[in-house]
Motif scaffolding. Structure first.
Motif, PDB file in Angstrom:
ATOM      1  N   GLN A   1       1.517  -8.807 -12.215  1.00 16.77           N
ATOM      2  CA  GLN A   1       2.095  -9.477 -13.389  1.00 16.77           C
ATOM      3  C   GLN A   1       1.485  -8.974 -14.700  1.00 16.77           C
ATOM      4  N   ASP A   2       0.569  -8.015 -14.592  1.00 16.08           N
ATOM      5  CA  ASP A   2      -0.072  -7.447 -15.780  1.00 16.08           C
ATOM      6  C   ASP A   2       0.926  -6.507 -16.468  1.00 16.08           C
ATOM      7  N   SER A   3       1.079  -6.663 -17.795  1.00 13.55           N
ATOM      8  CA  SER A   3       2.100  -5.861 -18.496  1.00 13.55           C
ATOM      9  C   SER A   3       1.802  -4.360 -18.406  1.00 13.55           C
ATOM     10  N   GLU A   4       0.542  -4.034 -18.181  1.00  9.13           N
ATOM     11  CA  GLU A   4       0.176  -2.611 -18.167  1.00  9.13           C
ATOM     12  C   GLU A   4       0.522  -1.913 -16.836  1.00  9.13           C
ATOM     13  N   ILE A   5       0.929  -2.703 -15.831  1.00  5.49           N
ATOM     14  CA  ILE A   5       1.068  -2.136 -14.492  1.00  5.49           C
ATOM     15  C   ILE A   5       2.208  -1.108 -14.406  1.00  5.49           C
ATOM     16  N   THR A   6       3.178  -1.182 -15.349  1.00  7.43           N
ATOM     17  CA  THR A   6       4.260  -0.191 -15.326  1.00  7.43           C
ATOM     18  C   THR A   6       3.993   0.970 -16.297  1.00  7.43           C
ATOM     19  N   SER A   7       2.834   0.971 -16.924  1.00  3.98           N
ATOM     20  CA  SER A   7       2.501   2.063 -17.842  1.00  3.98           C
ATOM     21  C   SER A   7       2.528   3.394 -17.106  1.00  3.98           C
ATOM     22  N   GLN A   8       3.002   4.411 -17.785  1.00  3.77           N
ATOM     23  CA  GLN A   8       2.992   5.746 -17.172  1.00  3.77           C
ATOM     24  C   GLN A   8       1.783   6.564 -17.637  1.00  3.77           C
ATOM     25  N   ASN A   9       0.909   5.910 -18.387  1.00  8.70           N
ATOM     26  CA  ASN A   9      -0.325   6.580 -18.793  1.00  8.70           C
ATOM     27  C   ASN A   9      -1.340   6.426 -17.655  1.00  8.70           C
TER      28      ASN A   9
ATOM     29  N   THR B   1       0.835  -1.197   0.000  1.00  8.57           N
ATOM     30  CA  THR B   1       0.000   0.000   0.000  1.00  8.57           C
ATOM     31  C   THR B   1       0.872   1.251   0.000  1.00  8.57           C
ATOM     32  N   GLY B   2       1.951   1.198   0.779  1.00 12.97           N
ATOM     33  CA  GLY B   2       2.840   2.357   0.895  1.00 12.97           C
ATOM     34  C   GLY B   2       3.548   2.674  -0.412  1.00 12.97           C
ATOM     35  N   ILE B   3       4.035   1.635  -1.114  1.00 19.52           N
ATOM     36  CA  ILE B   3       4.750   1.857  -2.379  1.00 19.52           C
ATOM     37  C   ILE B   3       3.819   2.537  -3.376  1.00 19.52           C
ATOM     38  N   LEU B   4       2.565   2.071  -3.432  1.00 16.58           N
ATOM     39  CA  LEU B   4       1.626   2.606  -4.412  1.00 16.58           C
ATOM     40  C   LEU B   4       1.009   3.925  -3.965  1.00 16.58           C
ATOM     41  N   GLY B   5       0.814   4.040  -2.668  1.00 19.12           N
ATOM     42  CA  GLY B   5       0.033   5.184  -2.177  1.00 19.12           C
ATOM     43  C   GLY B   5       0.867   6.362  -1.728  1.00 19.12           C
ATOM     44  N   GLY B   6       2.196   6.178  -1.674  1.00 21.96           N
ATOM     45  CA  GLY B   6       3.030   7.271  -1.195  1.00 21.96           C
ATOM     46  C   GLY B   6       3.261   7.165   0.300  1.00 21.96           C
TER      47      GLY B   6
ATOM     48  N   ALA C   1       1.929   4.687   3.812  1.00 18.54           N
ATOM     49  CA  ALA C   1       1.214   3.442   4.083  1.00 18.54           C
ATOM     50  C   ALA C   1      -0.177   3.682   4.653  1.00 18.54           C
ATOM     51  N   THR C   2      -0.281   4.524   5.663  1.00 14.26           N
ATOM     52  CA  THR C   2      -1.597   4.655   6.280  1.00 14.26           C
ATOM     53  C   THR C   2      -2.466   5.700   5.600  1.00 14.26           C
ATOM     54  N   HIS C   3      -1.863   6.785   5.158  1.00 12.84           N
ATOM     55  CA  HIS C   3      -2.688   7.830   4.546  1.00 12.84           C
ATOM     56  C   HIS C   3      -2.228   8.126   3.136  1.00 12.84           C
ATOM     57  N   PRO C   4      -2.814   7.393   2.192  1.00 13.31           N
ATOM     58  CA  PRO C   4      -2.361   7.497   0.814  1.00 13.31           C
ATOM     59  C   PRO C   4      -2.561   8.896   0.238  1.00 13.31           C
ATOM     60  N   VAL C   5      -1.680   9.229  -0.695  1.00  8.89           N
ATOM     61  CA  VAL C   5      -1.777  10.538  -1.337  1.00  8.89           C
ATOM     62  C   VAL C   5      -1.838  10.398  -2.852  1.00  8.89           C
ATOM     63  N   CYS C   6      -2.164   9.190  -3.338  1.00 10.58           N
ATOM     64  CA  CYS C   6      -2.009   8.945  -4.772  1.00 10.58           C
ATOM     65  C   CYS C   6      -3.270   9.194  -5.608  1.00 10.58           C
ATOM     66  N   GLY C   7      -4.463   9.115  -5.004  1.00 12.97           N
ATOM     67  CA  GLY C   7      -5.685   9.172  -5.793  1.00 12.97           C
ATOM     68  C   GLY C   7      -6.018  10.574  -6.294  1.00 12.97           C
ATOM     69  N   LEU C   8      -6.212  10.684  -7.599  1.00 11.02           N
ATOM     70  CA  LEU C   8      -6.607  11.955  -8.204  1.00 11.02           C
ATOM     71  C   LEU C   8      -7.782  11.669  -9.131  1.00 11.02           C
TER      72      LEU C   8
ATOM     73  N   LYS D   1       1.097   8.527  -9.259  1.00  9.66           N
ATOM     74  CA  LYS D   1       2.386   7.857  -9.322  1.00  9.66           C
ATOM     75  C   LYS D   1       2.238   6.457  -9.923  1.00  9.66           C
ATOM     76  N   GLY D   2       3.138   6.118 -10.827  1.00 12.99           N
ATOM     77  CA  GLY D   2       3.153   4.774 -11.399  1.00 12.99           C
ATOM     78  C   GLY D   2       4.163   3.895 -10.684  1.00 12.99           C
ATOM     79  N   LEU D   3       4.453   2.740 -11.265  1.00 13.63           N
ATOM     80  CA  LEU D   3       5.419   1.820 -10.653  1.00 13.63           C
ATOM     81  C   LEU D   3       6.627   1.666 -11.562  1.00 13.63           C
ATOM     82  N   ASN D   4       7.828   1.550 -10.955  1.00  9.87           N
ATOM     83  CA  ASN D   4       8.999   1.213 -11.762  1.00  9.87           C
ATOM     84  C   ASN D   4       9.320  -0.275 -11.608  1.00  9.87           C
ATOM     85  N   ALA D   5      10.296  -0.739 -12.388  1.00 10.05           N
ATOM     86  CA  ALA D   5      10.580  -2.177 -12.450  1.00 10.05           C
ATOM     87  C   ALA D   5      11.003  -2.741 -11.090  1.00 10.05           C
ATOM     88  N   ASP D   6      11.793  -1.976 -10.331  1.00  6.22           N
ATOM     89  CA  ASP D   6      12.233  -2.450  -9.009  1.00  6.22           C
ATOM     90  C   ASP D   6      11.052  -2.624  -8.069  1.00  6.22           C
ATOM     91  N   GLU D   7      10.160  -1.640  -8.117  1.00  4.71           N
ATOM     92  CA  GLU D   7       8.978  -1.713  -7.246  1.00  4.71           C
ATOM     93  C   GLU D   7       8.108  -2.914  -7.603  1.00  4.71           C
TER      94      GLU D   7
END
Lengths: 157, 486
Positions: free
Chosen positions: B360-368, B155-160, B162-169, B175-181
């Motif tokens: 594992q979805d190929s689209e998960i690293t999309s920056q769109n 949750t923290g990696i995706l949301g910025g 862990a407890t109080h996400p800041v990602c939803g717009l 924020k997207g995901l990079n390969a390491d994440e």
């Protein structure tokens, strides 16, 4: 001595958020790189996660008690509180969380935890971002008390 | 029965207060669970920038910040008339799975589980997570802590945060995901899938193989034949993040299916003078008081409500467990309140499997990850919080500021059912004025199963959230008082 100060509270629930207000004020007073200031909104396991890796901790939170003057600031040790619940209904108490960490062999929990409580009879049930006058007056007192604690540990001198 | 009035001042006190009224024979005439309601949200929200709502509302409740964050974000999608990109939807859902992983683990092992793992008759001092670890072993304790933390980390990696996400717009995420994440999340998720399977096996060994426990689960005081509600996907499978609201009847047949935006056309709220919490019910069935059956509009949400409202789980392992659940407990619907715990573990398995599919979805690293917003208007956002259906409804003015805001939180949807479960548990155990020491636990078990969140963001030291049970005799005199920290 790695030390963490955690202001606990809900910033949108009036006086409940007093711990956050104190933590924000403290940021202006603390320069020692060994001291981290953080804010927490929930207790229990989430709070434990924040404390792991520090040797000492100061927690600042509203304390609900029937026989106190509103806005009084008091220092407690963890042992003073039968249940440091730091509650929500979906979590364990901080005491339980600490005990749990110890039982599974977690070594990096603070061995010294001090609580600075801002006393109030009732906790608010109304949304808002401002503190009542009595609780606002308690903020500098709590800041002072936290700094005195750090002094005792020869931190931030 | 005599009419009972409760002094309004007593309504203000404390959390989770239960009042039980006895009749002349000393049997239970009635029982009420009183929950304080946080007030003034609409006024608080008015005039704020709509984009700030996902952050603000995530602070309403210390229990389900991620659920509020996304109910709010989805309400903004609708209010700004924008459809998020596919990648953004997947990122949101992945993060939502992380939230379910830590939330359901926390409830099963720390809160609800102790009743079963340690035993319903064990003294309160042992009936907690420490008792669970003592019984299950330190190694398992480490696994519990590790996997709860994994859920938080995902949750923290995706949301910025862990407890109080800041990602939803509105229209996407920030924020997207990079390969390491992706690699990190995949490793953690893989481990979580195994841990969820282990947890179901533990439930099997400790609970389902113990006839006493199964009898308790199926016993009358813990049975409630209500309607059930939850979000489902296009195939009527359980979905946490999106879909249509489906309502099924006591036999598991579809009663209604509607879009989240039509919630207020299908649901009404009943007001009781003794409670700040309103009691939602199905509008077409109507309010018939605190009673179950097909003529009463009371419904249940949360893990059991969702499983009953659906026709299966969308991932293979969880779907297998879903089928076994109904085979074991006698087909649809399962109306046993204590089956919430098992349902919660099946959902945990689904959350981990679904997270695996998404990472594992190929689209998960999309920056769109964001579409441009349209003109501000009105919007309703619905998600399944871990403890049930959660609805945010906003009206925006022309500048994009909040004009009106209304929330229906999960525990409110369950309020009628929780009240009945508490009363039934009390009735099952109080006979002729004899109050057994086990009362508190039996009553607690009834409402702990729902994993209620008492609109409670207060975490004030040190009092915790005490459960207080006051028992009154036929003359309304206080007869016995029991107290326990949850």
């Amino acid at each position: 001595m790695k030390t963490i100060i955690v202001g606990i509270g809900n910033p949108i629930l009036c006086d409940d958020g007093v711990g956050i207000h104190v933590a924000q004020q403290l940021k202006h007073h603390i320069t020692d790189p060994q001291v981290t200031i953080d804010e927490a909104f929930t207790g229990g396991m989430n709070l434990l996660d924040l404390l792991i890796g520090y040797e000492r901790a100061i927690l600042i939170d509203a304390v609900k008690t029937q026989d106190a003057k509103k806005g009084e600031v008091k220092r407690f040790s963890l042992q003073d509180m039968s249940s440091v619940h730091s509650c929500n209904p979906h979590d364990v108490s901080l005491l339980q969380a600490l005990q749990l960490a110890e039982n599974i062999g977690e070594k990096n929990i603070p061995r010294d935890i001090t609580i600075i409580g801002i006393l109030m009879k009732e906790t608010p049930c109304e949304f808002g971002e401002t503190l009542s006058s009595e609780i606002a007056e308690a903020v500098p007192k709590a800041v002072e008390m936290a700094l005195t604690e750090l002094d005792k540990w020869n931190l931030n001198t | 029965m005599k009419t009972i009035t409760i002094d309004p001042i007593t309504r203000l006190e404390g959390h989770g207060k239960i009042s039980i009224f006895l009749d002349n024979q000393g049997d239970v005439a009635n029982a009420y669970l009183q929950i304080p309601e946080l007030r003034g949200f609409e006024r608080f929200a008015q005039g704020r920038r709509a984009e700030d709502m996902p952050q603000i509302t995530s602070r309403i409740c210390g229990v389900c910040p991620v659920a509020h964050h996304f109910a709010s974000t989805k309400a903004l999608d609708a209010a700004f008339n924008v459809e998020p990109t596919q990648a953004a939807k997947k990122l949101r859902e992945l993060m939502y799975c992380g939230y379910y992983i830590y939330d359901h683990i926390l409830h099963f092992y720390y809160l609800g589980g102790p009743d079963f793992v340690v035993g319903p008759d064990a003294p309160p001092a042992q009936r907690n997570v420490l008792g669970v670890i003592e019984k299950a072993g330190v190694e398992i304790g480490k696994e519990v802590i590790k996997h709860r933390a994994y859920g938080q980390k995902i949750t923290g990696i995706l949301g910025g945060k862990a407890t109080h996400p800041v990602c939803g717009l509105p229209g996407g995420v920030s924020k997207g995901l990079n390969a390491d994440e992706v690699k990190d999340i995949e490793t953690m998720t893989k481990s979580c899938v195994e841990f969820a399977q282990f947890s179901l096996k533990l439930f099997d060994d400790i609970v389902l193989k113990n006839k006493d426990y199964v009898d308790l689960i199926l016993s009358d005081p813990y049975t409630l034949k209500t309607y059930n509600m939850g979000l489902v996907d296009d195939n009527n499978k359980v979905n946490f993040y999106d879909g249509k609201i489906r309502v099924t009847d006591q036999k598991g047949r579809e009663h209604k299916k509607f879009d989240g935006k039509d919630y207020f056309k299908n649901i009404r709220e009943h007001v009781e003078e003794w409670s700040y919490i309103k009691f939602p019910y199905l509008k077409d069935i109507g309010w018939k008081g605190f009673t179950d059956g097909k003529d009463s509009g009371i419904y249940r949400v949360g893990p059991l409500g969702r499983l009953n409202a659906a026709e299966g789980m969308a991932t293979p392992l969880a779907d297998k467990e879903y089928k076994r659940f109904y085979e074991t407990l006698g087909g649809k619907s399962v109306n046993s309140t204590l089956a919430f715990h098992w349902a919660r573990l099946i959902e945990l398995l689904y959350a981990t499997e679904r997270a695996m599919e998404l990472i594992q979805d190929s689209e998960i690293t999309s920056q769109n990850i964001r579409n441009p917003v349209g003109e501000p208007g009105e919007g309703i956002g619905v998600v399944e919080a871990a403890r049930g259906t959660l609805i945010h409804h906003y009206k925006l003015d022309k500048k994009g500021l909040i004009d009106k805001a209304n929330l229906i939180v999960a525990t409110t949807n369950n309020a009628g059912a929780i009240n009945m479960s508490v009363a039934d548990a009390a009735k099952g155990i109080i006979k002729k004025g004899k109050v057994n020491d086990g009362l508190l636990n039996m009553v607690e078990m009834a409402f702990r199963a729902y994993d209620p969140c008492f609109a409670c963001a207060t975490h004030t030291l040190p009092g915790g959230l005490p459960l207080e049970v006051n028992i009154y005799d036929a003359n309304k005199q206080l007869y016995k008082k029991l107290r326990h920290n949850l």
